[in-house]
Design a protein around this motif. Structure first.
Motif, short mmCIF file in Angstrom:
data_model
loop_
_atom_site.label_atom_id
_atom_site.label_comp_id
_atom_site.label_asym_id
_atom_site.label_seq_id
_atom_site.Cartn_x
_atom_site.Cartn_y
_atom_site.Cartn_z
N GLU A 381 0.85 -1.19 0.00
CA GLU A 381 0.00 0.00 0.00
C GLU A 381 0.89 1.25 0.00
OE1 GLU A 381 -2.43 -0.19 3.41
OE2 GLU A 381 -3.40 -2.08 2.87
N GLN A 382 0.43 2.26 -0.72
CA GLN A 382 1.14 3.53 -0.77
C GLN A 382 0.21 4.62 -0.27
OE1 GLN A 382 2.57 4.60 -4.65
NE2 GLN A 382 3.26 6.64 -4.01
N LEU A 383 0.61 5.30 0.83
CA LEU A 383 -0.23 6.31 1.45
C LEU A 383 0.56 7.61 1.61
CD1 LEU A 383 -1.79 4.16 4.33
CD2 LEU A 383 -2.80 4.67 2.10
N GLY A 384 -0.15 8.66 2.03
CA GLY A 384 0.51 9.92 2.31
C GLY A 384 0.46 10.89 1.14
N ARG A 418 3.34 -1.33 3.96
CA ARG A 418 2.81 0.00 3.69
C ARG A 418 3.97 1.00 3.57
NH1 ARG A 418 -1.53 2.23 7.81
NH2 ARG A 418 -2.75 0.68 6.66
N GLN A 420 4.63 5.10 3.38
CA GLN A 420 3.92 6.34 3.69
C GLN A 420 4.92 7.48 3.76
OE1 GLN A 420 1.47 5.98 7.12
NE2 GLN A 420 0.38 7.89 6.78
N SER A 421 4.55 8.65 3.23
CA SER A 421 5.40 9.83 3.27
C SER A 421 4.59 11.01 3.81
CB SER A 421 5.95 10.16 1.87
OG SER A 421 4.89 10.42 0.97
N ALA A 422 5.28 11.88 4.57
CA ALA A 422 4.61 13.04 5.16
C ALA A 422 5.65 14.11 5.45
CB ALA A 422 3.86 12.65 6.44
N CYS A 494 8.28 -0.97 11.76
CA CYS A 494 8.13 0.26 10.98
C CYS A 494 9.48 0.97 10.94
CB CYS A 494 7.06 1.17 11.58
SG CYS A 494 6.85 2.74 10.68
N SER A 496 11.51 4.16 9.66
CA SER A 496 11.25 5.54 9.22
C SER A 496 12.57 6.25 9.01
CB SER A 496 10.43 6.30 10.26
OG SER A 496 9.18 5.68 10.46
#
Length: 781
Positions: A381-384, A418, A420-422, A494, A496
């Motif tokens: 999954e790709q989110l953010g 997953r 995710q970038s933010a 996770c 990061s």
């Protein structure tokens, strides 16, 4: 006015003595005069009051019998008092009864009112004293007497006192000056002498002289004695300091000689370090070429064998080739990791940072990772939000690939990963989380160290060399970021990492990606075969498209069975890949409709699905049936059975490489793709072939004996006839920034000899030759 601070101490003491004495005497005289004035005034009031009483007593009868003349005679007796200016007797109603003036008769004054309850009052007014007293007879008021006196007697008395005080003050000041002179000889002279000695010591730095003692036990004598003792201590310390200075100077000379010797030794060591660094750099370059080149041949020939380009292999032979290929790729990855780590430690790793979008690079990594995920049925999954980072694009993709492959390795079948970038202030935070086995708390920092791994996995074995996360941490830190991990054992991990925020860059998406999204933008240039990819998942469409595009095919896409018939009629694709599990109807129904629609029934349909029902697919008219996860080679083989790319059939490609295995590998690749390869093992041989054969493209290695690739490239660009030929560099050499800039300016593309360069090279060669053909066609027309 000259300030007292500019005076000598003698004048200051004299002035102080005189001022103090004079001030004391002046205050004493002033107090005496003030006291005398007050006393004299009281006496005057008392005397004038008595005169008023006598005058009033003598005037009672005159008032009773209304005899003004008698009263006037009584007042005339006041002539004996020269200080009385005037007087008067008043009746009870305040009317004047009789009056007296010392000189000329004047105006009778108005009688002042006597305060209630008093028989007399007085006041000083205009330099005169006024006394008013009631005349009482037998307890009853009979009238009032008024007397006014001047103050001349008091003024004369004050003048006499002032003269006397001035004479006394002058005598006292003279006496104070004489006393100050005596005090100066006893106190000031020793102090002046002491100041002179201090000035000489300060000027000449001669601490052996002494101030003369007074012989007294007073304060100046004590001060001189203390000053002499201080000079003795300073003299002693001066001798000790001079001795220490001499010793220190000798030590400095000795230490200077030692430092000079140490500097020579350090310089020799620095030369050795520089030589070692140079040797290490040469070793890394040699290892990069000498190790990657044979591994590249092993991997390349293994791929060709696995693709059955040299003939069909038996199942056993296929397994053996697979083992060889997997082992070689694993070994290549280990070599790449070790060389990367060595370059980072030695400071030879060069980063080319730029601002780019995360969403622009992430699909490239996912296209490589997704087949591994599909093999284990792991959902990615790709989110953010879409963010921009300032980093090295290649190393950024390497970091992402390391974290994603690590997540897939330790995530059980059917799990999820997953990405995710933010935004995080001036940084961009990118997280890769999984539902894997997790990491123990005591192992969470150790995993970022070189050659260190966490404890055994759930399969009971340790995998890898322990370099992936160590390299990832160093790459992130070299680009100004940090990396961390949060994990619960048995629940997943996770990872990061942060990188500096980049400038906002416009999103430049290739046309083929927009075709994947809406199926309306289709590239079909130069008559390339068009493949219609049908799948409800965008990542699956993108993966198949990347497989096909690198082999010279154009790609269109459809997301559901409902679009297939219409797009097949509009686009007339050469072949269709079809998924079975799609929303809005089964893929088998779509297959049935395709084969029963006259306009498109002739188009071969290749089923690519997780549903393993080959018999059903062939019954309904499928040309090929592949079960996901599908390998690129299997897909391309299935497509080539029904359609082949139309690029480069008669094109001549010159391959210049001193390694025989690499030349043979590239020759087989080019031959299987419809090109005519010409092989040269050196730069001299390459120029000989260029003079004999028309060449459409050149594949050039950089590390060669006698004449390296840079010299070959330079001579090619110097020749106008050869300078128009597209040159592609294929090398295992680690390049500097200057070399990269040169190659980017003078060549069409640069490829590293690792596991994935073959398909990219073919795609770039096709693109360059297609453009050349289009240019020639336009010139002829």
């Amino acid at each position: 006015m000259i300030k007292a601070r500019n005076y000598s101490i003698t004048k200051r003491l004299t002035m102080m003595n005189i001022l103090v004495s004079g001030a004391v005497l002046f205050m004493a005289c002033a107090a005496f005069v003030a006291y005398d004035v007050v006393t004299f005034r009281q006496a005057m009031v008392h005397n004038l009051s008595i005169q008023a009483q006598i005058t009033g007593s003598n005037s009672v009868s005159a008032l009773l019998f209304s005899d003004p003349q008698s009263a006037q005679n009584t007042l005339s007796a006041l002539q004996v008092a020269p200080n009385i200016v005037s007087a008067g007797i008043y009746q009870l109603d305040g009317r004047p009864f009789a009056a007296y003036w010392r000189h000329d008769r004047g105006q009778i004054p108005t009688l002042p009112a006597i305060p209630a309850g008093q028989s007399e009052f007085h006041r000083f007014e205009n330099g005169e004293l006024i006394v008013v007293r009631r005349i009482v007879f037998q307890g009853e008021p009979a009238g009032t007497v008024y007397i006014r006196s001047d103050l001349q007697e008091m003024n004369h008395r004050l003048k006499r006192y002032a003269g006397i005080a001035a004479l006394v003050l002058l005598a006292c000041l003279i006496a104070a000056h004489l006393a100050a002179s005596v005090f100066q000889r006893a106190v000031v002279n020793p102090i002046v002498h002491l100041a002179e000695i201090a000035r000489i010591v300060s000027r000449d730095k001669n601490y052996s002289i002494r101030a003369a003692a007074t012989g007294n036990r007073d304060e100046p004598g004590i001060l001189i004695q203390a000053f002499n003792e201080m000079l003795s201590q300073i003299e002693e310390r001066e001798r000790a300091l001079r001795k220490a200075h001499d010793q220190l100077e000798q030590r400095v000379q000795e230490r200077t000689a030692q430092l000079a010797s140490a500097n020579k030794e350090l310089e020799l060591q620095n030369r050795e370090v520089q030589r070692a660094t140079q040797l290490k750099s040469q070793f890394l370059a040699s290892m990069s070429h000498e190790l990657r080149t044979p591994l590249n041949a092993i991997i390349g020939f293994s791929d060709l064998l696995a693709e059955n380009t040299a003939g069909t292999l038996t199942d056993k032979q296929g397994r053996f080739v697979g083992h060889v290929r997997n082992g070689a790729r694993h070994l290549l990855q280990l070599i790449n990791d070790i060389l990367d780590l060595s370059k980072i430690e030695s400071g030879l790793l060069e980063l080319r940072c730029e601002s780019f979008s995360v969403s622009e690079t992430l699909p490239e990594v996912l296209s490589v990772i997704r087949p591994l995920a599909m093999a284990k049925n792991i959902r990615i999954e790709q989110l953010g939000e879409d963010t921009s980072v300032y980093a090295d694009r290649v190393r950024f993709k390497q970091v992402l690939y390391n974290l994603l492959s690590n997540a897939l390795k330790f995530t059980p079948d059917g799990g999820s990963v997953r990405v995710q970038s933010a935004m995080d202030g001036n940084l961009v935070r990118i997280s890769v989380s999984d539902t894997g086995v997790g990491i123990r708390p005591e192992d969470q920092q150790m995993i970022f160290e070189e050659f260190r791994q966490a404890s055994e996995t759930t399969r009971g074995v340790k995998e890898g060399t322990g370099l992936g996360l160590a390299i990832t941490r160093r790459l992130v830190e070299r680009q100004g970021g940090t990396i961390s991990v949060a994990s619960d054992l048995g629940k997943g991990s996770c990872f990061s990492f942060t990188l500096p925020r980049g400038r906002a860059v416009p999103e430049l998406r290739p046309a083929i990606l927009s075709a994947h999204d809406n199926g309306t933008d289709v590239r079909r240039q130069g008559g390339k075969p068009l493949i219609l990819v049908v799948d409800d998942e965008s990542p699956a469409r993108e993966l198949l498209a990347s497989y096909l595009e690198t082999e010279g095919y154009d790609v269109a896409s459809a997301a559901s069975g409902a679009e297939v018939i219409e797009k097949a009629r509009q686009l007339r694709p050469t072949a269709i890949t079809l998924d079975i599990l799609m929303p809005g109807g089964s893929g088998f129904e779509t297959l049935f409709k395709l084969k029963n629609t006259p306009d498109v029934a002739h188009i071969p349909v290749i089923v690519v699905s997780v549903v393993d029902q080959k018999q059903m697919g062939f019954t309904l008219g499928a040309a090929e049936y592949l079960v996901k996860p599908v390998q690129k080679s299997a897909l391309l083989e299935a497509v080539r059975k029904h359609v082949r790319p139309q690029a480069g059939t008669l094109s001549n490609v010159l391959v210049v490489d001193d390694d025989r295995e690499t030349r043979d590998l590239v020759s087989d690749i080019l031959s299987s793709s419809g090109y005519t390869p010409h092989l040269a093992s050196s730069g001299k041989e390459a120029f000989r072939l260029l003079s004999e054969v028309h060449v459409d493209a050149i594949l050039l290695d950089l590390v060669m004996p006698e004449m390296d690739g840079f010299e070959v490239l330079s001579k090619i660009k110097e020749n106008p006839a050869l300078g128009v030929i597209p040159v592609f560099v294929v090398t295992a050499k680690d390049l500097t920034n200057e070399e990269l800039k040169l190659l980017q300016r003078e060549t069409c593309a640069l490829f590293r000899k690792d596991g994935g360069w073959k398909t990219d090279l073919l795609a770039e060669v096709r693109k360059a030759l297609d453009q050349s053909k289009l240019a020639r066609s336009a010139g002829q027309s």
